[in-house]
Motif scaffolding. Structure first.
Motif, short mmCIF file in Angstrom:
data_model
loop_
_atom_site.label_atom_id
_atom_site.label_comp_id
_atom_site.label_asym_id
_atom_site.label_seq_id
_atom_site.Cartn_x
_atom_site.Cartn_y
_atom_site.Cartn_z
N SER A 1 6.78 3.98 -5.87
CA SER A 1 5.35 4.23 -5.75
C SER A 1 4.65 3.71 -7.00
CB SER A 1 5.07 5.73 -5.60
OG SER A 1 5.49 6.21 -4.35
N GLY A 2 3.45 3.20 -6.79
CA GLY A 2 2.68 2.73 -7.94
C GLY A 2 1.80 3.81 -8.53
N GLY A 3 1.43 4.80 -7.71
CA GLY A 3 0.45 5.79 -8.13
C GLY A 3 1.04 7.10 -8.59
N LYS A 4 2.33 7.11 -8.90
CA LYS A 4 2.94 8.32 -9.46
C LYS A 4 3.05 8.14 -10.97
CE LYS A 4 5.14 10.16 -5.31
NZ LYS A 4 4.57 9.27 -4.27
N MET A 5 4.25 8.21 -11.53
CA MET A 5 4.34 8.20 -12.99
C MET A 5 4.10 6.82 -13.61
SD MET A 5 4.57 11.30 -13.76
CE MET A 5 4.91 11.21 -15.51
N ILE A 6 4.08 5.76 -12.80
CA ILE A 6 3.68 4.45 -13.32
C ILE A 6 2.19 4.44 -13.57
CG2 ILE A 6 3.61 1.96 -12.84
CD1 ILE A 6 6.17 2.26 -11.25
N ARG A 7 1.46 5.32 -12.86
CA ARG A 7 0.05 5.58 -13.06
C ARG A 7 -0.84 4.38 -12.76
NH1 ARG A 7 -0.91 8.67 -18.51
NH2 ARG A 7 -3.04 8.56 -17.67
N SER A 32 0.85 -1.20 0.00
CA SER A 32 0.00 0.00 0.00
C SER A 32 0.88 1.24 0.00
CB SER A 32 -0.96 0.00 1.19
OG SER A 32 -0.25 -0.06 2.41
N GLY A 33 1.52 1.47 -1.14
CA GLY A 33 2.40 2.61 -1.32
C GLY A 33 3.84 2.31 -0.92
N ALA A 34 4.73 3.25 -1.25
CA ALA A 34 6.15 3.06 -0.96
C ALA A 34 6.44 3.16 0.54
CB ALA A 34 6.98 4.10 -1.72
N ALA A 35 5.66 3.96 1.29
CA ALA A 35 5.89 4.06 2.73
C ALA A 35 5.62 2.72 3.40
CB ALA A 35 5.00 5.15 3.33
N CYS A 36 4.57 2.04 2.97
CA CYS A 36 4.31 0.69 3.47
C CYS A 36 5.44 -0.25 3.11
CB CYS A 36 2.99 0.17 2.91
SG CYS A 36 2.66 -1.57 3.26
N ALA A 37 5.97 -0.13 1.90
CA ALA A 37 7.08 -0.97 1.49
C ALA A 37 8.30 -0.76 2.39
CB ALA A 37 7.47 -0.67 0.04
N MET A 38 8.53 0.48 2.81
CA MET A 38 9.64 0.76 3.72
C MET A 38 9.42 0.08 5.07
SD MET A 38 10.27 4.78 2.90
CE MET A 38 11.35 4.98 4.32
N SER A 96 -2.81 4.28 -4.06
CA SER A 96 -2.44 3.67 -2.78
C SER A 96 -1.61 2.41 -2.94
CB SER A 96 -3.70 3.36 -1.97
OG SER A 96 -4.62 2.59 -2.75
N ALA A 97 -1.18 2.10 -4.16
CA ALA A 97 -0.37 0.91 -4.39
C ALA A 97 1.11 1.27 -4.55
CB ALA A 97 -0.86 0.16 -5.62
N GLY A 98 1.97 0.31 -4.24
CA GLY A 98 3.40 0.48 -4.41
C GLY A 98 4.05 -0.84 -4.73
N LEU A 99 5.33 -0.79 -5.03
CA LEU A 99 6.11 -2.00 -5.36
C LEU A 99 7.24 -2.17 -4.37
CD1 LEU A 99 6.45 -1.46 -9.21
CD2 LEU A 99 4.97 -3.15 -8.09
N LEU A 100 7.43 -3.40 -3.91
CA LEU A 100 8.61 -3.77 -3.13
C LEU A 100 9.19 -5.00 -3.80
CD1 LEU A 100 10.44 -3.48 -0.60
CD2 LEU A 100 8.85 -5.01 0.58
N PHE A 101 10.48 -4.93 -4.18
CA PHE A 101 11.05 -6.07 -4.88
C PHE A 101 12.53 -6.22 -4.55
CE2 PHE A 101 11.00 -2.39 -7.69
CZ PHE A 101 12.25 -2.36 -8.29
N GLY A 102 13.04 -7.43 -4.80
CA GLY A 102 14.45 -7.71 -4.52
C GLY A 102 14.68 -9.14 -4.09
N ARG A 103 15.45 -9.33 -3.02
CA ARG A 103 15.84 -10.65 -2.55
C ARG A 103 14.63 -11.48 -2.14
NH1 ARG A 103 20.44 -10.01 1.89
NH2 ARG A 103 19.05 -11.51 2.92
N ALA A 159 -1.26 -4.37 -14.06
CA ALA A 159 -1.58 -3.82 -15.38
C ALA A 159 -0.81 -2.51 -15.62
CB ALA A 159 -3.08 -3.58 -15.49
N ALA A 160 -0.68 -1.68 -14.58
CA ALA A 160 0.02 -0.41 -14.72
C ALA A 160 1.50 -0.62 -15.02
CB ALA A 160 -0.15 0.42 -13.45
N LEU A 161 2.14 -1.52 -14.30
CA LEU A 161 3.56 -1.76 -14.51
C LEU A 161 3.81 -2.35 -15.90
CD1 LEU A 161 6.43 -1.76 -13.31
CD2 LEU A 161 6.00 -4.10 -12.51
N LYS A 162 2.97 -3.28 -16.30
CA LYS A 162 3.11 -3.88 -17.62
C LYS A 162 2.99 -2.81 -18.71
CE LYS A 162 0.99 -7.47 -20.55
NZ LYS A 162 2.28 -8.10 -20.95
N SER A 163 2.00 -1.94 -18.56
CA SER A 163 1.82 -0.86 -19.52
C SER A 163 3.01 0.09 -19.51
CB SER A 163 0.53 -0.09 -19.19
OG SER A 163 0.40 1.05 -20.01
N TYR A 164 3.51 0.42 -18.32
CA TYR A 164 4.62 1.38 -18.22
C TYR A 164 5.88 0.83 -18.88
CZ TYR A 164 7.88 4.80 -16.43
OH TYR A 164 8.83 5.77 -16.35
#
Length: 404
Positions: free
Chosen positions: A237-243, A106-112, A247-254, A288-293
């Motif tokens: 953040s998912g809701g900025k320029m990825i559009r 739920s956003g980048a702050a949640c990811a942190m 209230s969504a975000g991405l957390l990725f890595g290990r 869908a947003a990330l795929k489109s971006y």
């Protein structure tokens, strides 16, 4: 949002299955919404805003793309097992981002918060249950002193203590048995440690590294750049320029850390991340947003932004003494073009701040920025039908002030 008046080169960067219709490979601008039978803005007395600024949470982020709305609407009619959905969406996102694992937050702050929690608890069920009230010494997270910012409260919410350092040597000295993570704020104005040295120091002591790059696309390459450098966790953040959904975000890595982050999150019933649940429509929408971006024609999109600035600037420069220039913020956050507008204030008797206020208080309400003697008009978040509206409103205010 701080902006820098730096002219930059106007050149730009050079998974099987889909839950939505095939995503367009060319830039799809936001379109005017269809006429609705029910106007909820009017019903609730909420003022619609034209965002001629940047992606700000208080302005509801950005506008979702048609394919994101399609993903949300097409999946809203059935239930889903949220564990399975996070598994499947996470796997597809990881595939798109070429990383070990990923999840929707739920956003980048949640990811942190979840990333920090993962570094503290791992997969230990008892620690997950007790967080943020673990017995013994507090977990410690290393940050550069110049990187402290409002959103690092998400880190301390886990019970962790932030340890400020200045320089690589001080960072190395600060690491001890209580250190669980090192956080790098990518949009910080100054850094006493480079990305490379930050990673080198942390990896020498086997300390997980987290990079907050919430607003740091475009360019699209940033989605891949920092994990390639060696950061263990990255958030956007998912809701900025990825559009995607705001209230969504991405957390990725290990993979091990993403597994632990998910154990600290909803739909598990008691962990620290439970109040930060993500609904199924947001997960589908974020995918869908990330795929489109990623598939977008970013060069065409950039050219469209430049044309918008030229179109607005051409109308405004018809007024005596008005000059415009396209300025590209050097980033890493908000690294896209905006239009800077100046005029001779002895002839057009109004300040940029006063124009900014008049636009905001007008109908429609238009949010812009000002910097020094310049009015700053953002172009990247405008719908096509709003370009002439913004140009016309600014022109009208300046023309009226020139007649004083």
């Amino acid at each position: 949002m701080k902006r820098r008046n730096v002219i930059k080169s106007l050149t730009m960067l050079p998974f099987a299955g889909s839950i939505v219709a095939k995503a367009a490979t060319t830039y799809t601008p936001a379109v005017a919404p269809p006429a609705a039978k029910r106007d909820l803005f009017k019903e609730l007395g909420v003022t619609p805003v034209i965002n001629a600024s940047v992606t700000m949470t208080f302005l509801s982020g950005s506008l979702m793309l048609p394919e994101v709305l399609e993903a949300i609407n097409s999946t809203s009619h059935d239930f889903a097992n949220m564990f399975e959905l996070q598994d499947k969406v996470g796997a597809k996102i990881a595939e798109m981002l070429h990383c070990e694992a990923a999840m929707v937050t739920s956003g980048a702050a949640c990811a942190m918060l979840l990333g920090t929690a993962a570094c503290i608890t791992g997969t230990d069920a008892e620690k997950i249950k007790m967080l943020p009230n673990l017995p013994g010494p507090r977990a410690e997270v290393i940050m550069q002193k110049s990187h402290r910012y409002l959103f690092d409260q998400a880190v301390s919410t886990t019970g962790a203590k932030i340890i400020e350092v200045d320089g690589a040597a001080e960072m190395a000295q600060a690491i001890n048995n209580n250190t669980v993570m090192a956080l790098f704020f990518n949009a910080a104005e100054k850094s006493s440690i480079t990305h490379e040295d930050f990673l080198k120091v942390a990896k020498a002591r086997n300390i997980p590294t987290f990079l907050d790059a919430a607003a740091d696309v475009p360019p699209v390459e940033n989605l891949f750049k920092f994990q390639k450098m060696g950061f263990d966790l990255v958030t956007f953040s998912g809701g900025k320029m990825i559009r995607g959904p705001q209230s969504a975000g991405l957390l990725f890595g290990r993979k091990d850390l993403i597994t632990a982050a998910r154990l600290n999150h909803s739909p598990h019933e008691a962990p620290i991340g439970r109040p930060m649940k993500v609904n199924k429509e947001e997960m589908f929408g974020m995918y869908a947003a990330l795929k489109s971006y990623i598939e977008r024609d970013h060069k065409k999109e950039w050219e469209d932004w430049l044309q918008r600035a030229k179109q607005i600037g051409g109308k405004l420069e018809a007024l005596q003494t008005v000059k415009t220039k396209t300025v590209v913020d050097p980033g890493p956050a908000n690294a896209f073009p905006s239009l800077f507008v100046t005029w001779d204030q002895s002839k057009i008797k109004i300040t940029p701040k006063d124009v900014q206020t008049a636009l905001k208080d007008g109908t429609p309400s238009i949010v812009t920025n000002s910097k020094g003697d310049s009015l700053v008009v953002g172009v990247v978040l405008l719908r096509p039908d709003q370009i002439d509206i913004v140009a016309g409103k600014v022109h009208s205010i300046l023309q009226k002030a020139s007649a004083v």
